[in-house]
Enzyme design. Structure first.
Site: not given
Length: 509
Positions: A163, A192-193, A197, A231, A250, A255, A355
């Site tokens: 992405k 999509d990492h 998970k 984050e 993002d 996600h 963030k």
């Protein structure tokens, strides 16, 4: 070190040549190489394989092997076995070339042929595009023109792209049109990492493997759903990219909406192939895109100012490297979404991401409705909160269920009791990057955890109207939250309008 497979599969992937575009970049050295080594250590990488790194920088096979040996020592997530790494290293090669130059791809074709002869490999080739999104279409076009994407009955050719999948709805459609000129949808693996998970994958097991939860997983029993991806870090060295993206593009478009669809989807007919992806797309298509007035009422955006995190002063977003000092890019977003289907009608889905927030955590909170009759007297019942189920995705993976219990003693005194389960309780876990399962699944042709184009299109149709309104109405109050907080106060008011509040759960804290 445990040797339990990260992927849940026992057999290694198909023998193949793995071509990594962007071989000199951070993604390759920090994530892809450690993930491939982990698969090798777990006997899930095929015994017969080869890796070809492609990048613009000048290098050669020997220098590349030296470089990746240094990188794996720094970024490996498990102890490196010298014999295993020596085998990996000698199967690794390098090609320097410009992605815009057709000659690069003619040389790549020759290199693939030579490597396949050297290691007696089949024609299977996995192309991983660990490069800037602006190159996706061009590289696939060059691969197609060079005949490198052509499949044969006994040899597959697959392309993994990272992405973002476009910058907005139209660019996503344009990118897809460019890709499908040269590869079929069945050859495109949009990675999509987050879906690699463990806890995200466990959502399906939790829902569909436990008869106690699925019957109450609906509007009759669930009051709301919250998804938080927070984050502590700022944009770090990604300011140039992030200032043209923002947290909505993002994190939300890919996600968070992916996780939401897993939480809300109907039971699939199986857990492989297109069954899961079909149900996820149905959820996304059931989320009604907002009208402009709904965007103003149901979304909040924010940008962090200077603040304190872990006792240290941290700078405002607009003073970060490569960020426009007058930037209107959002670093925080909160919104209320509605899934208009039979199961979820009138259940609000609150999502937020940002963030420089107060803690690093990714969690899903399922808030259940109050019991229909309170029996224990008002003084007692005022202290009884509705039951909540929390799925912790990171940094500590686990599940918390809030229940109510009577305190010991002659009178009735009720306490809210958290029942915690941590993945650490399974014993020693495998250190992972989040890419192992996805790389393995690509090698065996399992597309379950990858984005199909219709899901990309559906997610952009949700996000695009929001971005359009924000583009037309620039914020006047940025920065509007201090680093180290939970975001702008407006995000609290957004959720309080429906009688709810954000929950901040930290496992084992």
């Amino acid at each position: 070190m445990s040797t339990k497979p990260l992927t849940g599969h026992e057999c290694p992937g198909d023998p193949c040549t793995i071509v990594i575009f962007g071989a000199s970049g951070d993604l390759t050295k920090r994530k892809l190489l450690p993930a491939l080594y982990n698969l090798k250590a777990l006997k899930l990488l095929p015994e017969n394989f080869a890796v070809i790194g492609v990048a613009v920088s000048d290098s050669n096979d020997e220098l590349f092997r030296t470089q990746i040996t240094s990188d794996i020592q720094q970024f490996a997530t498990r102890p490196v076995d010298q014999a295993e790494w020596d085998d990996f290293s000698k199967r690794s090669y390098y090609l320097s070339g410009d992605f815009n130059n057709p000659d690069t791809f003619q040389h790549l074709g020759a290199k693939i042929t030579d490597v396949q002869k050297t290691w007696n490999l089949s024609g299977n080739v996995l192309f991983y595009l660990a490069i800037a999104p602006t190159f996706f279409g061009k590289v696939v076009e060059q691969l197609g023109n060079a005949g490198l994407t052509e499949e044969k009955p006994d040899a597959w050719r697959r392309v993994i792209i990272e992405k973002p999948f476009g910058h907005d709805l139209q660019s996503a459609r344009d990118l897809n049109a460019d890709l499908t000129k040269h590869v079929a949808e069945s050859q495109i693996y949009r990675i999509d990492h987050y879906l690699g998970k463990e806890t995200v994958q466990n959502i399906m097991v939790f829902r569909f493997g436990n008869s106690v939860f699925e019957p109450i997983w609906n509007r009759r029993y669930i009051d709301y759903v919250q998804i938080t991806v927070a984050e502590e870090l700022g944009v770090e060295l990604r300011g140039g990219y992030y200032d043209h993206s923002g947290v909505t593009r993002d994190m939300v478009q890919n996600h968070i909406l992916s996780v939401l669809s897993l939480v809300a989807m109907e039971p699939p007919t199986s857990i492989s192939g297109d069954s899961v992806r079909n149900e996820k797309v149905k959820v996304l298509e059931a989320i009604r895109p907002m009208e402009p007035e709904e965007v103003l009422a149901n979304t909040v955006r924010g940008q962090y100012g200077a603040g304190i995190i872990d006792g240290k002063n941290v700078p405002a977003y607009r003073t970060e490297p490569n960020v426009n000092p007058q930037s209107n890019t959002e670093t925080f977003v909160a919104m209320k979404l509605e899934v208009d289907n039979w199961r979820w009608a009138d259940v609000p889905f609150y999502i937020r991401s940002g963030k420089r927030l107060a803690a690093r955590t990714t969690q899903i909170v399922i808030g259940f409705k109050r019991t229909p009759l309170l029996l224990f007297g008002k003084g007692v019942e005022d202290n009884i909160m509705p039951n909540r189920l929390v799925i912790h995705v990171q940094p500590d993976e686990g599940i918390t269920m809030d229940i109510h219990a009577k305190r010991p003693g002659p009178g009735i005194s009720i306490a809210n009791v958290p029942l915690d389960f941590s993945y650490q309780e399974f014993g020693e876990s495998n250190a992972a990057t989040g890419y192992e399962t996805l790389l393995y699944d690509c090698m065996i042709g399992d597309m379950t955890l990858f984005h199909r184009y219709d899901s990309v299109d559906a997610s952009w149709r949700i996000v695009n109207p929001i971005l359009d309104v924000w583009q037309a109405l620039h914020p006047r109050d940025f920065p509007n939250y201090a680093a180290g907080t939970w975001g702008p106060e407006a995000s609290d008011r957004l959720i309080e309008k429906s009688g709810h509040a954000w929950h901040h759960y930290l496992l084992n804290k």
